[in-house]
Write a protein that holds these residues in place. Structure first.
Motif, PDB file in Angstrom:
ATOM      1  N   ALA A  98      37.341  91.486  16.270  1.00 51.73           N
ATOM      2  CA  ALA A  98      38.104  92.652  15.800  1.00 51.73           C
ATOM      3  C   ALA A  98      38.046  93.782  16.834  1.00 51.73           C
ATOM      4  O   ALA A  98      39.053  94.464  17.079  1.00 51.73           O
ATOM      5  N   ILE A  99      36.895  93.955  17.442  1.00 50.18           N
ATOM      6  CA  ILE A  99      36.750  94.989  18.479  1.00 50.18           C
ATOM      7  C   ILE A  99      37.585  94.616  19.702  1.00 50.18           C
ATOM      8  O   ILE A  99      38.312  95.440  20.260  1.00 50.18           O
ATOM      9  N   ASN A 100      37.513  93.351  20.077  1.00 50.91           N
ATOM     10  CA  ASN A 100      38.269  92.886  21.249  1.00 50.91           C
ATOM     11  C   ASN A 100      39.771  93.013  21.023  1.00 50.91           C
ATOM     12  O   ASN A 100      40.536  93.256  21.957  1.00 50.91           O
ATOM     13  N   ALA A 101      40.198  92.869  19.760  1.00 52.85           N
ATOM     14  CA  ALA A 101      41.621  92.995  19.430  1.00 52.85           C
ATOM     15  C   ALA A 101      42.058  94.454  19.408  1.00 52.85           C
ATOM     16  O   ALA A 101      43.248  94.740  19.310  1.00 52.85           O
ATOM     17  N   GLY A 102      41.101  95.385  19.466  1.00 53.19           N
ATOM     18  CA  GLY A 102      41.438  96.801  19.480  1.00 53.19           C
ATOM     19  C   GLY A 102      41.588  97.430  18.107  1.00 53.19           C
ATOM     20  O   GLY A 102      42.007  98.576  17.989  1.00 53.19           O
ATOM     21  N   LEU A 103      41.236  96.693  17.054  1.00 51.07           N
ATOM     22  CA  LEU A 103      41.366  97.242  15.698  1.00 51.07           C
ATOM     23  C   LEU A 103      40.361  98.363  15.457  1.00 51.07           C
ATOM     24  O   LEU A 103      40.676  99.357  14.818  1.00 51.07           O
ATOM     25  N   VAL A 104      39.155  98.167  15.947  1.00 54.46           N
ATOM     26  CA  VAL A 104      38.089  99.166  15.801  1.00 54.46           C
ATOM     27  C   VAL A 104      37.284  99.205  17.099  1.00 54.46           C
ATOM     28  O   VAL A 104      37.380  98.297  17.931  1.00 54.46           O
ATOM     29  N   ASP A 105      36.491 100.262  17.273  1.00 54.00           N
ATOM     30  CA  ASP A 105      35.615 100.378  18.458  1.00 54.00           C
ATOM     31  C   ASP A 105      34.203  99.892  18.154  1.00 54.00           C
ATOM     32  O   ASP A 105      33.445  99.553  19.044  1.00 54.00           O
ATOM     33  N   MET A 106      33.834  99.959  16.859  1.00 50.43           N
ATOM     34  CA  MET A 106      32.439  99.657  16.494  1.00 50.43           C
ATOM     35  C   MET A 106      32.377  98.883  15.182  1.00 50.43           C
ATOM     36  O   MET A 106      33.279  98.994  14.345  1.00 50.43           O
ATOM     37  N   PHE A 107      31.309  98.157  15.025  1.00 54.42           N
ATOM     38  CA  PHE A 107      31.057  97.406  13.790  1.00 54.42           C
ATOM     39  C   PHE A 107      29.600  97.581  13.405  1.00 54.42           C
ATOM     40  O   PHE A 107      28.710  97.399  14.236  1.00 54.42           O
ATOM     41  N   LEU A 108      29.359  97.941  12.170  1.00 54.79           N
ATOM     42  CA  LEU A 108      27.997  98.001  11.638  1.00 54.79           C
ATOM     43  C   LEU A 108      27.800  96.782  10.750  1.00 54.79           C
ATOM     44  O   LEU A 108      28.535  96.603   9.777  1.00 54.79           O
ATOM     45  N   CYS A 109      26.862  95.924  11.121  1.00 54.59           N
ATOM     46  CA  CYS A 109      26.634  94.693  10.345  1.00 54.59           C
ATOM     47  C   CYS A 109      25.298  94.754   9.635  1.00 54.59           C
ATOM     48  O   CYS A 109      24.267  95.034  10.256  1.00 54.59           O
ATOM     49  N   ILE A 110      25.326  94.495   8.334  1.00 51.99           N
ATOM     50  CA  ILE A 110      24.139  94.614   7.489  1.00 51.99           C
ATOM     51  C   ILE A 110      23.785  93.253   6.894  1.00 51.99           C
ATOM     52  O   ILE A 110      24.646  92.572   6.331  1.00 51.99           O
ATOM     53  N   ALA A 111      22.536  92.880   7.024  1.00 50.18           N
ATOM     54  CA  ALA A 111      22.051  91.630   6.434  1.00 50.18           C
ATOM     55  C   ALA A 111      20.760  91.940   5.680  1.00 50.18           C
ATOM     56  O   ALA A 111      19.684  91.982   6.273  1.00 50.18           O
ATOM     57  N   ALA A 112      20.892  92.209   4.386  1.00 52.31           N
ATOM     58  CA  ALA A 112      19.717  92.573   3.579  1.00 52.31           C
ATOM     59  C   ALA A 112      19.669  91.693   2.345  1.00 52.31           C
ATOM     60  O   ALA A 112      20.702  91.348   1.777  1.00 52.31           O
ATOM     61  N   ASP A 113      18.477  91.312   1.943  1.00 50.31           N
ATOM     62  CA  ASP A 113      18.357  90.471   0.753  1.00 50.31           C
ATOM     63  C   ASP A 113      16.963  90.657   0.150  1.00 50.31           C
ATOM     64  O   ASP A 113      15.994  90.931   0.871  1.00 50.31           O
ATOM     65  N   ALA A 114      16.896  90.523  -1.153  1.00 52.36           N
ATOM     66  CA  ALA A 114      15.604  90.661  -1.856  1.00 52.36           C
ATOM     67  C   ALA A 114      15.459  89.532  -2.868  1.00 52.36           C
ATOM     68  O   ALA A 114      15.404  89.758  -4.076  1.00 52.36           O
ATOM     69  N   PRO A 115      15.368  88.290  -2.367  1.00 52.46           N
ATOM     70  CA  PRO A 115      15.280  87.160  -3.297  1.00 52.46           C
ATOM     71  C   PRO A 115      14.013  87.166  -4.136  1.00 52.46           C
ATOM     72  O   PRO A 115      13.957  86.504  -5.173  1.00 52.46           O
ATOM     73  N   LEU A 116      12.998  87.933  -3.697  1.00 50.13           N
ATOM     74  CA  LEU A 116      11.728  87.956  -4.435  1.00 50.13           C
ATOM     75  C   LEU A 116      11.615  89.170  -5.339  1.00 50.13           C
ATOM     76  O   LEU A 116      10.542  89.467  -5.862  1.00 50.13           O
ATOM     77  N   SER A 117      12.727  89.894  -5.502  1.00 50.01           N
ATOM     78  CA  SER A 117      12.693  91.074  -6.363  1.00 50.01           C
ATOM     79  C   SER A 117      13.499  90.878  -7.639  1.00 50.01           C
ATOM     80  O   SER A 117      14.048  91.827  -8.187  1.00 50.01           O
ATOM     81  N   MET A 118      13.575  89.644  -8.124  1.00 48.60           N
ATOM     82  CA  MET A 118      14.266  89.435  -9.399  1.00 48.60           C
ATOM     83  C   MET A 118      13.471  90.144 -10.483  1.00 48.60           C
ATOM     84  O   MET A 118      12.257  89.971 -10.575  1.00 48.60           O
ATOM     85  N   PRO A 119      14.145  90.988 -11.288  1.00 48.40           N
ATOM     86  CA  PRO A 119      13.414  91.851 -12.218  1.00 48.40           C
ATOM     87  C   PRO A 119      12.749  91.107 -13.370  1.00 48.40           C
ATOM     88  O   PRO A 119      11.737  91.557 -13.892  1.00 48.40           O
ATOM     89  N   THR A 120      13.296  89.971 -13.779  1.00 48.31           N
ATOM     90  CA  THR A 120      12.704  89.230 -14.894  1.00 48.31           C
ATOM     91  C   THR A 120      12.636  87.756 -14.528  1.00 48.31           C
ATOM     92  O   THR A 120      13.326  87.285 -13.634  1.00 48.31           O
ATOM     93  N   ALA A 121      11.812  87.036 -15.288  1.00 44.32           N
ATOM     94  CA  ALA A 121      11.664  85.605 -15.031  1.00 44.32           C
ATOM     95  C   ALA A 121      12.968  84.856 -15.296  1.00 44.32           C
ATOM     96  O   ALA A 121      13.230  83.817 -14.701  1.00 44.32           O
ATOM     97  N   SER A 122      13.791  85.421 -16.193  1.00 44.00           N
ATOM     98  CA  SER A 122      15.018  84.711 -16.548  1.00 44.00           C
ATOM     99  C   SER A 122      16.174  85.027 -15.586  1.00 44.00           C
ATOM    100  O   SER A 122      17.212  84.378 -15.628  1.00 44.00           O
ATOM    101  N   ALA A 123      15.985  86.029 -14.719  1.00 44.59           N
ATOM    102  CA  ALA A 123      17.042  86.351 -13.756  1.00 44.59           C
ATOM    103  C   ALA A 123      17.160  85.192 -12.773  1.00 44.59           C
ATOM    104  O   ALA A 123      16.182  84.531 -12.456  1.00 44.59           O
ATOM    105  N   SER A 124      18.374  84.938 -12.328  1.00 42.60           N
ATOM    106  CA  SER A 124      18.506  83.837 -11.375  1.00 42.60           C
ATOM    107  C   SER A 124      19.298  84.293 -10.163  1.00 42.60           C
ATOM    108  O   SER A 124      20.137  85.181 -10.244  1.00 42.60           O
ATOM    109  N   GLY A 125      18.991  83.653  -9.047  1.00 39.77           N
ATOM    110  CA  GLY A 125      19.656  84.015  -7.808  1.00 39.77           C
ATOM    111  C   GLY A 125      20.982  83.300  -7.672  1.00 39.77           C
ATOM    112  O   GLY A 125      21.435  82.597  -8.564  1.00 39.77           O
ATOM    113  N   ALA A 126      21.599  83.486  -6.510  1.00 37.81           N
ATOM    114  CA  ALA A 126      22.900  82.886  -6.248  1.00 37.81           C
ATOM    115  C   ALA A 126      22.795  81.374  -6.252  1.00 37.81           C
ATOM    116  O   ALA A 126      21.804  80.804  -5.828  1.00 37.81           O
ATOM    117  N   ARG A 127      23.832  80.748  -6.752  1.00 37.12           N
ATOM    118  CA  ARG A 127      23.928  79.303  -6.642  1.00 37.12           C
ATOM    119  C   ARG A 127      24.442  79.025  -5.240  1.00 37.12           C
ATOM    120  O   ARG A 127      25.543  79.441  -4.875  1.00 37.12           O
TER     121      ARG A 127
END
Lengths: 402, 154
Positions: free
Chosen positions: A107-136
């Motif tokens: 996208a930057i090379n195409a000239g659409l934008v000059d910058m990209f902010l990429c975020i990769a955050a996850d909290a698989p061990l912070s499920m609030p209850t035992a019955s909560a389930s993560g992504a399939r």
């Protein structure tokens, strides 16, 4: 061949400490939203930019194991308070961050934008209850693997490792050297979760999970947040005197080595992605100062060393035996400790290899700095396939100079 | 485990697939103790698992056909820990799961039964057996054509 050598650079990065999170050890229990926010702050600080600089620019977001939301990038943009011109969200599992990097660079090379902010955050061990389930993660796992006695990724990689051992005589001492060396690197990484030295005896005698996979062959799941900032070459020079240039990249998805029904599962799509990345960058494997290899399992590292061309297929065991793969050696591998020891922050885990490459090439790796690091090769794999290995494969080459 | 018998029953139940209109013929076939795989009417190639088109030529003309149920072990693992699956599987630890290469071509993950763990090896010829694991669910497993022992799994 896409001529993008050196057109885009990483100008900043962020990586939070990794936790399990254990209250009794005083480890904070944070949510994915908090990790995304923290990672953004660290990346902005590293680049000397502010959040408002990304209004009208690009935002890239990986998915999460927890919480699981299909419309996740909308939530992240709102939570961070950014008004981007374009958003990309990647769902390639371990290769999601690499996909953000490549798409953002396009996208930057195409000239659409000059910058990209990429975020990769996850909290698989912070499920609030035992019955909560993560992504399939893979639907075919629910329907065609779990009812058949499979036990998730550990069991899938057990088949791959068993076959590699059968075809080439690979030994657990070979994969053990990878685990032990990465733990040594993690001991010098302030954000790593596992820092205590590992011996070969400890590795060999660690608990069997799915033979031949033992506990110390597996990555350690953690909570955490990572981020990186991409900029055009011109913009990068305004932002920093230490841009880390993207010299080349290659991808290959749903690769089968041989027929679709009967592939050789000891080959990853990396074998196709690597030559493309090298060609764009104009390098050969021997030019790499270090390599950051996606490491959900020890055997994945060994197989990718082969597919990347550091040795022939089947000779990964011998190569690891004869090569110093530590930061002091001929080919430093996973200089941050990797997901095996630093930790796998859920879907964000694959971002750590990109961030570490940037850190090394900016000479910001402290105690574990690779001397005279000029070129870094980074891989990403994701999406365990039925009966094969990994669907998504990406290779990136970064350099201090173009 | 909860003291409630209803919860206990759920806790010790087999992991169920989601049966859809696409994969229903496979699961129905298992109830009749037949192993079905898909065959392309256009190119004649086989495939497993259930897809809406042929992964070889792309044709949507795929039909369910009966597999010989014979093949050989391409790779295998011995499961020592139940992770992310029903606690029911703890009953049989350690047990082997094989990646069986069916004579028709496709490979299939399945538990090994009626043999010793030491009989499970790469390239060993195997044949399918069927386990009715729940009133509405049959699962295919494999056993070596030779060297069958008494170690039944489930």
């Amino acid at each position: 061949m896409v001529l993008m050598k050196g057109r885009v650079a990483i100008v900043g990065y962020g990586e939070t400490p990794y936790t399990r999170p254990r209250a009794e050890r005083g480890q904070p229990r944070l949510t994915a939203e908090e990790y995304a926010s923290w990672a953004m702050e660290l990346a902005l600080s590293s680049a000397g930019l502010s959040k408002s600089d990304f209004d009208g620019q690009g935002l890239g977001v990986t998915g999460t194991i927890y919480p699981h939301a299909e419309i996740w990038s909308a939530e992240v943009a709102q939570n961070l308070g950014i008004t981007p011109k374009m958003i990309i969200r990647a769902d390639q599992g371990g290769a999601a961050a690499a996909s953000l990097l490549i798409q953002g660079a396009l996208a930057i090379n195409a000239g659409l934008v000059d910058m990209f902010l990429c975020i990769a955050a996850d909290a698989p061990l912070s499920m609030p209850t035992a019955s909560a389930s993560g992504a399939r993660t893979w639907r075919y796992e629910n329907d065609y693997m779990l009812p058949f006695g499979m036990m998730g990724p550990n069991s899938i990689f057990a088949f791959i490792m068993k076959r590699h051992m059968h075809q080439y005589g690979t030994k657990r001492e070979h994969t053990g050297k990878i685990a032990i060396t990465q733990r040594y690197h993690a001991s010098m990484n302030p954000v790593a979760y596992l820092k205590a030295p590992m011996t070969m005896d400890e590795y060999l005698s660690s608990r069997v999970i799915a033979d031949p996979i033992h506990l110390l062959d597996c990555c350690i799941p953690v909570n955490g947040g990572l981020a990186f900032i991409l900029a055009s070459k011109e913009k990068a020079k305004q932002i920093t005197d230490k841009p880390v240039y993207l010299l080349g990249f290659g991808e290959c998805h749903n690769y089968t080595h041989g027929s679709k029904n009967r592939p050789d599962i000891t080959y990853l799509g990396i074998v196709k992605a690597a030559p493309e990345a090298y060609k764009m960058a104009g390098i050969e494997p021997k030019d790499a100062s270090f390599v950051e290899i996606y490491d959900d399992y020890t055997i994945a590292v060994l197989m990718q060393l082969e597919d990347l061309g550091f040795c022939k297929k089947g000779e990964g065991g011998k190569f690891v035996e004869q090569t110093d793969i530590s930061i002091h050696g001929q080919l430093p591998v996973n200089t941050h400790g990797g997901q095996l020891s630093a930790g796998q922050a859920g879907i964000g885990g694959g971002c750590s290899h990109i961030v570490e490459a940037a850190r090394q090439l900016r000479e910001e790796a402290g105690q574990r700095q690779v001397k005279d690091a000029k070129i870094g090769v980074v891989t990403a794999i994701g999406g365990l396939a039925y009966g094969v290995n990994l669907v998504h494969n990406a290779v990136m080459v970064f350099g201090k100079e173009v | 485990m909860s003291a409630s018998s209803e919860t206990a029953e759920q806790y010790w139940s087999w992991t169920k697939p989601e049966i859809t209109t696409l994969n229903q013929p496979f699961w129905d076939g298992l109830r009749r103790h037949e192993l079905l795989i898909q065959k392309c009417k256009k190119c004649g190639e086989y495939q497993w698992y259930a897809r809406a088109n042929c992964i070889h030529c792309g044709s949507r003309e795929v039909e369910w056909v009966r597999s010989s149920g014979k093949g050989k072990i391409y790779s295998y693992t011995v499961i020592h820990m139940v992770i992310g699956n029903s606690p029911l599987f703890n009953r049989e630890l350690p047990f082997a799961v094989a990646l069986v290469e069916l004579d028709e071509g496709p490979r299939m993950y399945a538990m090994m039964t009626d043999c010793e763990l030491s009989d499970v090896k790469i390239d060993v010829p195997v044949e399918v057996v069927f386990r009715d694991v729940a009133p509405d669910l049959t699962i295919p497993m494999f056993r070596p054509v030779k060297s069958q022992g008494a170690s039944r799994v489930f």
